[in-house]
Structure formats: structure tokens, C-alpha cells
Design a protein around this motif. Structure first.
Motif, mmCIF file in Angstrom:
data_model
loop_
_atom_site.group_PDB
_atom_site.id
_atom_site.type_symbol
_atom_site.label_atom_id
_atom_site.label_comp_id
_atom_site.label_asym_id
_atom_site.label_seq_id
_atom_site.Cartn_x
_atom_site.Cartn_y
_atom_site.Cartn_z
ATOM 1 N N PHE A 66 1.655 11.066 4.284
ATOM 2 C CA PHE A 66 2.336 9.993 4.495
ATOM 3 C C PHE A 66 2.076 9.334 5.686
ATOM 4 O O PHE A 66 1.728 9.935 6.708
ATOM 5 N N GLN A 67 2.368 7.901 5.481
ATOM 6 C CA GLN A 67 2.094 7.067 6.805
ATOM 7 C C GLN A 67 3.308 7.485 7.738
ATOM 8 O O GLN A 67 2.982 7.484 8.985
ATOM 9 N N TYR A 68 4.590 7.645 7.320
ATOM 10 C CA TYR A 68 5.452 8.120 8.239
ATOM 11 C C TYR A 68 6.381 9.124 7.863
ATOM 12 O O TYR A 68 7.145 9.120 7.024
ATOM 13 N N LYS B 4 0.719 -1.321 0.145
ATOM 14 C CA LYS B 4 -0.063 -0.264 -0.087
ATOM 15 C C LYS B 4 0.696 1.118 0.032
ATOM 16 O O LYS B 4 0.585 2.374 -0.736
ATOM 17 N N SER B 5 1.859 1.316 0.912
ATOM 18 C CA SER B 5 2.531 2.336 1.017
ATOM 19 C C SER B 5 3.631 2.457 -0.187
ATOM 20 O O SER B 5 3.857 3.857 -0.614
ATOM 21 N N THR B 6 4.056 1.434 -0.783
ATOM 22 C CA THR B 6 4.790 1.421 -2.090
ATOM 23 C C THR B 6 3.952 2.206 -3.120
ATOM 24 O O THR B 6 4.460 3.151 -3.746
ATOM 25 N N MET C 102 -4.181 8.930 1.144
ATOM 26 C CA MET C 102 -3.880 9.226 2.572
ATOM 27 C C MET C 102 -3.551 7.688 2.895
ATOM 28 O O MET C 102 -4.258 6.972 3.045
ATOM 29 N N ASP C 103 -2.184 7.998 3.285
ATOM 30 C CA ASP C 103 -1.635 6.739 3.675
ATOM 31 C C ASP C 103 -1.692 5.987 5.202
ATOM 32 O O ASP C 103 -0.904 6.704 5.929
ATOM 33 N N GLU C 104 -2.785 5.477 5.493
ATOM 34 C CA GLU C 104 -3.070 5.126 7.072
ATOM 35 C C GLU C 104 -3.135 6.430 7.854
ATOM 36 O O GLU C 104 -2.440 6.395 9.004
ATOM 37 N N THR C 105 -3.477 7.539 7.272
ATOM 38 C CA THR C 105 -3.938 8.677 8.351
ATOM 39 C C THR C 105 -4.581 8.496 9.482
ATOM 40 O O THR C 105 -4.421 9.182 10.289
HETATM 41 MG MG LIG Z 1 2.146 1.202 4.792
#
Ligand SMILES: [Mg+2]
Ligand SMILES: Nc1ncnc2c1ncn2[C@@H]1O[C@H](COP(=O)(O)OP(=O)(O)O)[C@@H](O)[C@H]1O
Lengths: 442, 276
Positions: free
Chosen positions: B86-88, B42-44, B170-173
Motif C-alpha cells: 500500500f501507498q499509505y 493509480k491507488s484506486t 506496489m503502490d509508490e513503494t
Molecule cells: Mg496514489
């Protein structure tokens, strides 16, 4: 106007005769002339610094310097034009006094009347020698000796247009004083000398700027700054160096003697020049003395910057805190060598040293060499050095918000220097340096 | 054509293949959810869409408003209205949020040489901070430096609100936020979604379905092992909600086995979801 003023006198070679002429021109007393000649004798006698002190000069090769091609600027020449640094000096509201030297001559001075009345002396050294001879004689070259190396000897023989600052006991000067040194002669030399004596319990700040013409021909500078903080005095000093691209600054030193309960804060900024080798030193000589040492250097193109620092604790209960940060780009090289020396008996000492470098291009490099010589056993001492490259994750994050790579890089570099900016003791300097760092990014 | 069209996207890092043929279409005005277990890519996907140079694209293409997105630099993508929370998010020492945000907003709004006037920027910033209930103190801090997990997520949403994207990923916001904060964030997103002139497309990557209760996605995609194994309507999230994430996970394993055997991704996905 005298007729000499319009006669063209050729710039003078580096020679004993020039030393004598210079002393005569400044109308110096015999003792000063003799010191100059002794320094010249040392210059002729001493070996090249790379031979005399190989470790200190290992990373900076000045062998290519042709002293024969250099000349002392014509003291009768046309008045040199104003250099850079306008924003630092123009605004009278931000400074307590001003001194301008160009091509070895003092071309302007000002000091607020109330400070002069309080006994503050802020003038060129030659003038001070006439008007405050005992004071100058006692302190001039008290901290630096022409015997240290050839460039210091050359400086001792040929220094001119020096800056002299004396603050009487208990006098506090709120705003900084500003001194400018400008070298406009291509192939010229300049040996700026600064002597600050802050008497007991006084407070003063001095910002010095150094710049030279963007000429093709190699110019040379070699300076000495002596900062004497008597017991309980507080001295804040900043040197902002922006020599032109062909200037070499070799063998300069900023040296502070910090006496009992005194404080000296030095800021060394190196942005200009082609090759720069300077030492910044604090000698903590009395209990309760403390020194804060800030440094900022930024090398671009083919610039070479070599800074050696010394935190010398010769008395117990002394503190030094050093933060030097540098960035290098293109093919630039920066060297930081920081020594903490704690003498036997200098117990309860606090000595901190941090050096951080940011490498912005593959072809740029830095060396960071922390050194400790600890001869006491009850102290706190930390030192750290780190060199990092531009973090691509940081760049990506900023670019993902629309900043161009250039904007992102600039922000990161500005951010890298932020703690130095934050610790600058002068508001005027902060804005000025932020703008100059921005220029270096272009 | 969809505003964002991802076709057969293959991505790897060094030798490791992470995305194995992603297909997805998303347009302004739509809300999509992408769900999937940890490590499914997902983040990729989010990072590749934003142009993170760390990942290599080996096959496939992405069109953004008809243009080749993959040929654009990250800043170009951002200026054209793409955004990722970003997630991180990384922290950047020495760079204040204030100067960063002002530069970013100026870039998005097309200021070329100078920046957006301070007063105008401050007004905008105050408005957005109030709406999202972000502590104004963060603007004086360094970018993400020393932020708690929740503060980082809120700061990402604040950036989104300021930049007014056309397509936001929105990555795991929602992870790391308590339920109240999830609601504030979701309300903020819905408000942006409603108010965006020309509409805003949202791709919500999430682990949990709770934010989806507030966001009500039009489309839900399940990603597993670098592939979208099934796409459906909001009922998919509903189903996920009912079955619980852990229960679903086992089914992913089943799909994976089938995919391995047949290579028929879509069929495998269909088998899984249709038979229930
Ligand atoms: Mg991720
Ligand atoms: N920078 C990376 N280097 C190596 N492997 C990575 C990197 N980023 C992601 N991966 C791997 O790719 C897979 C997918 O990761 P990621 O996209 O972060 O998944 P998700 O966001 O769905 O949890 C994981 O196996 C992860 O280990």
C-alpha cells in the motif's frame, strides 16, 4: 459422615428465618447475627434502588427481578462441581494459596505453610470470625453499609462463604492468592463477601473468580469486596467474572480504602452474566495513596453490563489512574460511568480516567459517562472517553494479507484490549483473559 | 490468457467517477510500470484489485488466473497469491507485527486451524528481514504504529517477501525512500522476481522513474484521469526520464483535451507518443 449430609434439604427462600438459620449454621457470634438481622430489616424497609438512587440506576432496569423466585442454595446439598477458571487455580506453582466456595459453602482451601507461619490468614469468613474475631469484627462492613441500597442490605443479611485475607505488617506475599466462587444451583442466589486487610507495609495479591452454572433459570449474585490497605501496604486485586448466561449480578461493589502511602491496584473483568451492575471504587484517604484501576468488559448476545467507578481523593498528594475498556457485540449494551471526586484540601492530586469502547455490531451500544466533582484547586486531572466502531480500513488491510474477516476482527479486538492486558499485574491472568476474549469472539 | 486481465474497469466513489475504463494485462514473470500524475487513479486501481470495499465498480471485469477476481473477498485474493504494497498502509494499535505476520503467512500457506509453527516462522522471518535489511525490532511493534514513512514501506516489502505472491502490486513503494533504500527495495523485488517458483508478476505504480532504473520493466503504462492513455516498452520510461515528469505533465493536459473532444483514448495516446 453425619446423617444430615445425605438428607435432602430444600433450598431456602429469602426470608428472615433463612437469615437466622444461616447465622446459626455458621455458628456466628451474636454481633454478627445482629448485623445480619439489621441488614434484613434494612432490606425490608428500603425502596427499590431505582427509586432511592435514580441517577445511578437509570440505565439498568432490575424491575423484572423476582426475588420470590430465588432461593438460597441448600447448604447440605450435593457438593457443587468445579466451575471454570481451572487454568487460574490448578497450577500450584503460580499461586500462594487457594480458597473455593460453591453454592455458599467453602469447599476447599490451601495456604503455603510459610505464609501461615508468617501470620497470613487466608480462609473463609465464618472460620475467620471464630479464629480472628476481633480482626473481622473491626473490619467487616467497615467500607460498605447495608443501608446503601436494597441489594447491599440483602447481601448484609445473607452473605456466606466469604473470603478473608489478612497480611501482617511488613509481610510480603509474592505470588497471588486465588479464590473461586461457584454457583451451581439453578435459581440460586449467592452473596460473596471478600475482606482483605493488608497491614502496614505489607504486600499481597488476590485473584477472585466468579462463575455459575449455564442454567436456564435466573440466578442472582450480589457481592461486596472490601480492600483495606493500611499505610504503605500494596494490594493487587482482580475479579474475573464469568457468570453463566442466566445470572444477574446486581448491586455489587469492589471498594478500596487506600491509606497513607499505600497502593491498591484493582482489575475488574466482566465477561459473563445476563445483566451485571457493579461499582468499583477507590477511596484515597491518606497522603501518598495511589490507586490503579483496570477494567475489561465484553458483552455479547443480549448481555447488559453497567459499571460505575469512583476515584475519591480525600487527601492531598494522592494519585488515581483508571483505564476501562469494553467491547460489545450483537445486541449487548455496556454502560460506563466514572466519577472523579476531589475533596476540598486534597491538593496536589493526580487523577486520570480513560474509558474506551469498541462496538462490533450495529445492534450493540455503549454509554460512557465521565463525571468530575472537583473541590480542590491545585491538581492534575484528565479524563477521556471514546467509543469507536470496528475500523473497516483496518479490517481491509488485514484481509489483504490473507486473514479472514473473523481473524482480522479478532486481531483488532485483541489489539484493542492490549494495553489492558499489558497493565495486568498477573502473568497468569494475561494468558487466561486473552483466551477468554478469544472465546467471546466466536 | 494473461494471469491478470483487467477489462474496461470503471470505478467510482459515491458520485465521483475515478477509473474510466482501464484495460491492462499482466502475467507472472512480467514487470509492468504504471506511471501517472497525482490523482490519476493509480491507488484506486491498486485498491480495487485487492478488493477494498470502499470503491464501487460500475463496469468492467477482472480475471485472475481465469477466475472472476471481483467476486472474491480480499483474503481470498491474498491467499491465491495477489499482493499489494500500500501507498499509505494503516496502523493498527495493539496488534503486534509478529502475530500479524505469522497469521498472514499461515493463511497464505494454507494452514487451516492452527498457525505455522513458531520456530519455522521465525526462521523465515529472520531470513527475509536480513535480505531486506529490516530492523528486527519492528516485529515487536504494533502494525505500522509510529513507523516512519520509510519504515512503513520496508514493512510492506517485508510482508511481500513473506507472502511470496504470484502477482504483486506496489503502490509508490519508492516514494519517501532515499536512493539507497530504493535500491535495497528494488533489489529485493528483483530477487523475489527471479526466485519465485513459477515466476512473479509485478505491477509497479510510481511517480518517479528512478526505481525503474533498477527494476527494468518490460511494459510501461501511463495513466491519466482514470484511463491508461498509452502503453509501451521500457523506452517509455526512458522518455519520461529524459523529459522530466513536469514536462510530461503538460502533455497529459493536451491528451486530456483531445480525449475530451474525441473520446478516442488510444488514439490520443498514440498521437502523443508516436509524434515524438
Ligand atoms: Mg496514489
Ligand atoms: N476514498 C476516496 N474518496 C473520494 N475520492 C477519492 C478517494 N480515493 C481517491 N479519490 C479521488 O480519486 C482520484 C484518484 O485518486 P488516487 O487513486 O488516490 O490517485 P493516485 O494514486 O493516482 O494519486 C483523486 O481525485 C482522488 O481525490
Amino acid at each position: 459422615m453425619s446423617t444430615e449430609g445425605t438428607t435432602q434439604v430444600a433450598a431456602a427462600a429469602l426470608s428472615r428465618a433463612t437469615v437466622e438459620q444461616q447465622s446459626a449454621r455458621l455458628g456466628e457470634p451474636a454481633w454478627a447475627r445482629e448485623r445480619r438481622l439489621a441488614a434484613w430489616e434494612a432490606f425490608e424497609r428500603l425502596p427499590a434502588p431505582a427509586v432511592a438512587r435514580p441517577e445511578e440506576w437509570r440505565r439498568t432496569d432490575v424491575g423484572a427481578l423476582d426475588l420470590g423466585a430465588l432461593a438460597v442454595p441448600d447448604p447440605q446439598g450435593s457438593p457443587a462441581r468445579q466451575g471454570r477458571h481451572g487454568p487460574l487455580v490448578r497450577d500450584e506453582a503460580t499461586r500462594a494459596g487457594w480458597l473455593a466456595h460453591a453454592d455458599g459453602r467453602t469447599v476447599g482451601r490451601a495456604l503455603r505453610a510459610e505464609l501461615a507461619r508468617a501470620g497470613v490468614v487466608f480462609t473463609d469468613l465464618a472460620c475467620a470470625m471464630r479464629e480472628h474475631e476481633a480482626l473481622v469484627r473491626e473490619h467487616l462492613f467497615a467500607l460498605a453499609s447495608p443501608e446503601e441500597h436494597r441489594f447491599r442490605a440483602l447481601h448484609g443479611a445473607l452473605w456466606s462463604a466469604g473470603t478473608f485475607l489478612y497480611v501482617p505488617p511488613g509481610v510480603e506475599v509474592a505470588l497471588p492468592l486465588v479464590a473461586q466462587t461457584w454457583l451451581g444451583t439453578p435459581g440460586g442466589v449467592v452473596f460473596p463477601h471478600t475482606l482483605v486487610v493488608a497491614d502496614q507495609g505489607s504486600r499481597v495479591a488476590l485473584i477472585e473468580t466468579f462463575a455459575s452454572a449455564p442454567a436456564e433459570r435466573r440466578a442472582l449474585a450480589s457481592g461486596v469486596v472490601e480492600l483495606i490497605a493500611r499505610p504503605g501496604a500494596q494490594v493487587r486485586y482482580a475479579a474475573v467474572q464469568e457468570w453463566g448466561p442466566s445470572t444477574w449480578e446486581v448491586g455489587s461493589v469492589v471498594r478500596a480504602r487506600v491509606e497513607r502511602d499505600a497502593l491498591v491496584h484493582t482489575t475488574m473483568v466482566a465477561l459473563g452474566g445476563d445483566l451485571v451492575k457493579v461499582d468499583v471504587e477507590a477511596h484515597l484517604g491518606g497522603p501518598g495513596a495511589s490507586a490503579e484501576m483496570l477494567g475489561l468488559y465484553f458483552g455479547t448476545g443480549g448481555q447488559h453490563v453497567d459499571v460505575h467507578t469512583l476515584q475519591e481523593h480525600a487527601a492531598p498528594h494522592t494519585t488515581s489512574d483508571l483505564l476501562y475498556k469494553g467491547a460489545v457485540r450483537d445486541a449487548a449494551r455496556a454502560v460506563f460511568a466514572g466519577l472523579i471526586r476531589v475533596h476540598p484540601g486534597a491538593q496536589k492530586t493526580n487523577a486520570f480516567q480513560a474509558n474506551r469502547n469498541l462496538v462490533l455490531s450495529a445492534g450493540a451500544r455503549t454509554d460512557s459517562i465521565p463525571k468530575l466533582e472537583i473541590m480542590a484547586n491545585d491538581l492534575r486531572c484528565t479524563h477521556g472517553s471514546a467509543t469507536s466502531r470496528l475500523n473497516e480500513e483496518h479490517i481491509f488491510y488485514l484481509m489483504s494479507r490473507g486473514l479472514t474477516r473473523r481473524q482480522a476482527t479478532f486481531m483488532i479486538v485483541e489489539g484493542f484490549f492490549a494495553d489492558v492486558f499489558d497493565r495486568l499485574p498477573f502473568e497468569t491472568l494475561r494468558g487466561y483473559l486473552q483466551a477468554r476474549v478469544a472465546e467471546k469472539m466466536i | 490468457m494473461a494471469d491478470l486481465a483487467i477489462r474496461d474497469l470503471h470505478v467510482q466513489v459515491e458520485e465521483k467517477v475515478i477509473l474510466k475504463g482501464i484495460n491492462l494485462e499482466l502475467s507472472r514473470g512480467e514487470i509492468h510500470a504504471v506511471m501517472g500524475p497525482n490523482g490519476s487513479g493509480k491507488s484506486t486501481l491498486a485498491n480495487v484489485l485487492m478488493g477494498n470495499p470502499f470503491y464501487q465498480i460500475t463496469r468492467g471485469d477482472v480475471l485472475y488466473k481465469g477466475e472472476d477476481l471481483l467476486a472474491m473477498s480480499p483474503d481470498e485474493r491474498a491467499r491465491k497469491g495477489l499482493f499489494i504494497a500500500f501507498q499509505y498502509p494503516v496502523s493498527i494499535p495493539g496488534v503486534t507485527m509478529a502475530s500479524f505476520l505469522r497469521t498472514a503467512v499461515s493463511a497464505r500457506r494454507g494452514y487451516e486451524q492452527e498457525l505455522m509453527p513458531v520456530a519455522e516462522f521465525q526462521k523465515l522471518l529472520r531470513e527475509k528481514m536480513e535480505a531486506l535489511r529490516v530492523d528486527p525490532a519492528i516485529v515487536g511493534r504494533y502494525v505500522n504504529e509510529g513507523f516512519s514513512g520509510g519504515e512503513k514501506k520496508r514493512a510492506e516489502i517485508l510482508q511481500m517477501a513473506l507472502l511470496e505472491p504470484e502477482i504483486a502490486i506496489m503502490d509508490e513503494t519508492d516514494s519517501g525512500l532515499d536512493i539507497d533504500s530504493v535500491k535495497i527495495v528494488a533489489d529485493g523485488i528483483m530477487q523475489m522476481h527471479r526466485n519465485a517458483s513459477g515466476g512473479m508478476g509485478v505491477l509497479v505504480i510510481t511517480h518517479y522513474s528512478r526505481i525503474l532504473q533498477f527494476l527494468r520493466p518490460h511494459h510501461v503504462h501511463i495513466i491519466y484521469d482514470g484511463r491508461i492513455v498509452v502503453s509501451g516498452g521500457p523506452e517509455l520510461a526512458q522518455e519520461l526520464e529524459e523529459r522530466g515528469y513536469e514536462g510530461i505533465r503538460q502533455q497529459f493536459e493536451v491528451i486530456a483535451a483531445e480525449v475530451q473532444e474525441s473520446g478516442a483514448i488510444r488514439r490520443a495516446g498514440k498521437v502523443f507518443w508516436v509524434t515524438h
